[in-house]
Write an enzyme that holds these catalytic residues in place. Structure first.
Site, short mmCIF file in Angstrom:
data_model
loop_
_atom_site.label_atom_id
_atom_site.label_comp_id
_atom_site.label_asym_id
_atom_site.label_seq_id
_atom_site.Cartn_x
_atom_site.Cartn_y
_atom_site.Cartn_z
N ASP A 313 0.87 -1.09 -0.07
CA ASP A 313 0.04 0.15 0.13
C ASP A 313 0.89 1.26 -0.09
OD1 ASP A 313 -1.96 1.88 0.36
OD2 ASP A 313 -2.41 1.42 2.38
N GLU A 315 1.23 4.55 0.76
CA GLU A 315 0.71 5.64 1.28
C GLU A 315 1.80 5.97 2.48
OE1 GLU A 315 -3.67 6.08 1.72
OE2 GLU A 315 -3.64 3.96 1.78
#
Length: 472
Positions: A313, A315
């Site tokens: 992910d 982020e």
């Protein structure tokens, strides 16, 4: 996940982280990267893929007995019949272990049968052979917690074509799960949707995934738990990128017998999330060398805690766009793909799952391999429902996750959309922040009931047990 930018942002700041089931000779083939097979002299090139079009590695899990298929394809029609010979050769595994510092063991040759004497035949004027069956049966001495390897050598025995060096061997990673239940939920004889439960474990007990089953067969609704999340961090003193587990992730991993093994004993996979942590390191900016070293740490973590894969992910990283520190590169899709590729190369039997957000919304080919070769599943951001074939070439539709739901915010999917997803062959789905201890449990419960009906033509059963967070 994006929800952290709202009410869970503080919790995020505190964080410092393919199953193939062959049942016929039908082959689903990914898009061929012709550049990989170009010889410059006009020669016809051949390659081998399996049931799902995979050319890098094959992964199978079985109980009692199983089989899969290998197929020969060529980049042009041949003027005469062609054949390749497939044989068991343990030196291939030895070379792999020596190259990557791994210690995989060979699946017993006596438990393997190669159909047609190990011959794959391609007819004159064709570019695709029928599938050759590779069969295997259970061996009681094998550990259910380990993957073993069927090492095969592939040699051209007739025909005017060549196999690239990387196509002259094939390793099939095999897990014998005889005696362990599975989560596969069949609909009209075909496996149904695979449900990924991504849990923010700062406040949620993973055991809650055991509380929801289907009425017809007692199987868990959830197929895989994603632990959200371990973190990618950078050590300023040593210049090393490493995995950091906050106190909640650490508590769950260190007590895997209590929190994770009960899920695996029911057939649920355990996937470790990997997420940035507000420093210069992240999913999308490691150099090739840094990615290779970090992949070794990922494997060590998965080995230590008997995990089944990772979830990437992109982020919460503070990437550098100028004056880039040695060991890093300009952030983008290519280094994100490189990281996934290096992780897959060093532990082929484990899943690499991509969250379709930021740089990991679609990944390019690495070293001639399409991203569908080294990313096993791609899960849309909340509500996303588009086909991902052009973003992850070579990935089967069944491994694309549509209409993801965010339970903590009550963002759920309609039953009609879920059914449409299944009917169209998209057989992966993610729910985030499921927790029966939350005040909006009634909304979550209705959403899971819709999933049971739409995905499996079944009814949901809740056993009434709500597991609280019981660690400090």
């Amino acid at each position: 996940m994006k929800y952290l930018k709202s009410r869970y942002w503080i919790a995020a700041f505190m964080l410092a982280g393919g199953l193939l089931t062959a049942c016929s000779e039908d082959i689903t083939v990914g898009t061929l990267d012709e550049n990989r097979y170009s010889t410059g002299d006009g020669s016809v090139m051949g390659y081998i893929n399996d049931n799902y079009g995979k050319r890098m590695f094959s992964n199978v899990e079985f109980r009692d007995a199983g089989d899969m298929y290998l197929q020969l394809k060529t980049t042009a029609k041949l003027d005469s019949e062609a054949t390749v010979a497939v044989s068991y050769d343990e030196t291939i595994l030895t070379e792999y272990n020596n190259t990557y510092g791994t210690s995989y063991e060979a699946f017993p040759q006596a438990k393997i049968t190669l159909a047609d004497g190990g011959t794959i035949k391609l007819n004159k004027g064709s570019v695709q052979s029928a599938g050759m069956k590779v069969s295997y049966t259970s061996e009681s001495s094998l550990s259910t917690e380990k993957s073993y390897v069927i090492p095969l050598r592939i040699k051209v025995t007739s025909g005017d074509f060549k196999l690239a060096e990387t196509d002259q061997t094939r390793m099939i990673f095999v897990k014998d799960l005889t005696g362990i239940p599975d989560c596969i939920k069949y609909v009209d004889g075909v496996p149904g949707v695979k449900v990924f439960s991504c849990m923010e474990v700062n406040d949620t007990n993973p055991l809650n995934n055991l509380s929801f089953t289907l009425a017809s067969n007692g199987k868990p609704l959830v197929d895989a738990l994603i632990i959200f999340s371990a973190n990618i961090n950078y050590n300023e003193e040593t210049g090393r990128v490493y995995i950091f587990n906050n106190e909640n992730v650490k508590a769950i991993l260190d007590n895997r017998e209590k929190y994770l093994k009960p899920l695996q004993d029911r057939g649920i996979k355990i996937i470790l999330g990997l997420l940035g942590n507000h420093d210069r390191s992240g999913i999308a900016n490691m150099s090739k060398e840094t990615a290779q070293e970090f992949a070794k740490e990922v494997k060590a973590m998965c080995d230590a805690y008997q995990l089944d894969g990772i979830f990437v992910d992109d982020e919460y990283s503070n990437y550098e766009y100028s004056n880039i520190t040695p060991g890093f590169v300009y952030p983008g899709k290519e280094p994100a793909a490189r990281l996934c590729y290096e992780v897959k190369k060093i532990q082929p039997e484990r899943w690499v799952v991509a969250y379709c957000y930021s740089t990991t919304y679609g990944l390019p080919a690495i070293d001639g391999m399409n991203s569908g070769e080294f990313v096993d599943y791609a899960l849309h951001d909340y509500g996303g429902s588009s086909d991902l074939t052009s973003y992850f070439p070579g990935m089967p539709k069944a491994n694309m996750g549509l209409y993801s739901q965010e339970f903590s915010q009550g963002r759920t999917a309609s039953e009609s959309n879920l059914k449409k997803m299944r009917d169209n062959g998209y057989l992966s789905h993610m729910i985030f922040a499921m927790d029966p201890n939350r005040s909006n449990f009634a909304i979550q419960y209705l959403a899971m009931q819709r999933m049971a009906r739409a995905f499996y033509n079944d009814e949901l059963v809740f056993d009434g047990i709500k597991y609280p967070k019981d660690w400090r």
